[in-house]
Design an enzyme around this catalytic site. Structure first.
Site, short mmCIF file in Angstrom:
data_model
loop_
_atom_site.label_atom_id
_atom_site.label_comp_id
_atom_site.label_asym_id
_atom_site.label_seq_id
_atom_site.Cartn_x
_atom_site.Cartn_y
_atom_site.Cartn_z
CD GLU A 202 -2.85 -1.46 2.29
OE1 GLU A 202 -3.98 -1.68 2.18
OE2 GLU A 202 -2.36 -0.91 3.44
CG ASP B 177 -11.86 -8.29 -1.01
OD1 ASP B 177 -10.63 -7.84 -0.59
OD2 ASP B 177 -12.67 -8.15 -0.17
#
Ligand code: ADE
Length: 231
Positions: free
Chosen positions: A11, A195
């Protein structure tokens, strides 16, 4: 100084590559990187997964001089319109795993605390504008639900959607929000959807992480351009 925080290496590593005049500040349990990103002085760090790591890291960032905090990372989409790759900019944040209902508190409420922590309007506007520039991505504003749980079931999604009105599920944002709010430091959480928090979440999450990490990086850089130029 502006602080940029993620939970995992993926990230923040793309942002770390662009960090100039870099120095490291070692703190108990976390390494902070100080430097200049796209001409803007920043603190950048990977805080680790979960609310405890997030709260600890946010506290270190504030002690190191952070005056605004951007959290960037991935999330499971809960809002039915969200698809993998889309982006959620936080309106506010809740801790969906807090349960003091036996004492009469609403689900998610920490006794003595606000039920939801509101993100900063200026940081939100900059994030939304920057997200709108990422090609092929839908950006929406919404509530971010945090908890020390990876959500991977339709029941889990339903609980967050109907019970909390959450747009996405992740594991750190509300802890950062709580720390920043106590210090009066503006913050925003930006989450790229890796997701949809259902039965396929564990596989999708790993598959799409590289793509969504790129999206998240683009949003942060777009924000830096906006925040460094007075409106
Ligand atoms: N981060 C990315 N996907 C997630 C999910 N499904 N639940 C919690 N955190 C996540």
């Amino acid at each position: 100084m502006l602080a940029i925080m993620g939970a995992m290496d993926e990230e923040i590593e793309l942002l770390l590559e662009g960090l100039e005049a870099r120095e490291t500040l070692e703190r108990p349990g976390v390494t902070l990187h100080r430097g200049v990103l796209d001409g803007v002085p920043v603190l950048l760090t990977r805080g680790g997964i979960g609310k405890v790591n997030a709260a600890m890291t946010a506290t270190h960032l504030l002690h190191a001089g952070a005056t605004r905090v951007i959290f960037t990372g991935v999330a499971g989409g809960v809002h039915p319109d969200l698809r993998v790759g889309d982006i959620v900019v936080s309106t506010d944040l809740v801790q969906h795993d807090v349960d003091v209902t036996a004492l009469g508190y609403a689900p998610g409420t920490v006794p003595g605390e606000t039920p939801a922590w509101a993100a900063d309007p200026q940081l939100r506007a900059a994030a939304l504008a920057a997200a709108g520039e990422v090609e092929g991505v839908r950006a929406l504003e919404g509530r971010v639900a945090s908890g020390d749980q990876f959500i991977a079931s339709q029941e889990g999604v339903q609980r967050l959607w109907t019970g909390f009105g959450a747009a996405c599920a992740e594991m750190e944002g509300a802890a950062v929000a709580q720390v920043c709010a106590k210090a009066g430091v503006p913050f925003v959480v930006i989450r790229s959807v890796s997701d949809t928090a259902d039965h396929a979440a564990n596989v999708d999450y790993r598959t799409f992480m590289p793509l969504v990490a790129r999206h998240a990086k683009q949003v942060v850089r777009g924000m830096l351009a906006r925040l460094s130029t007075p409106a």
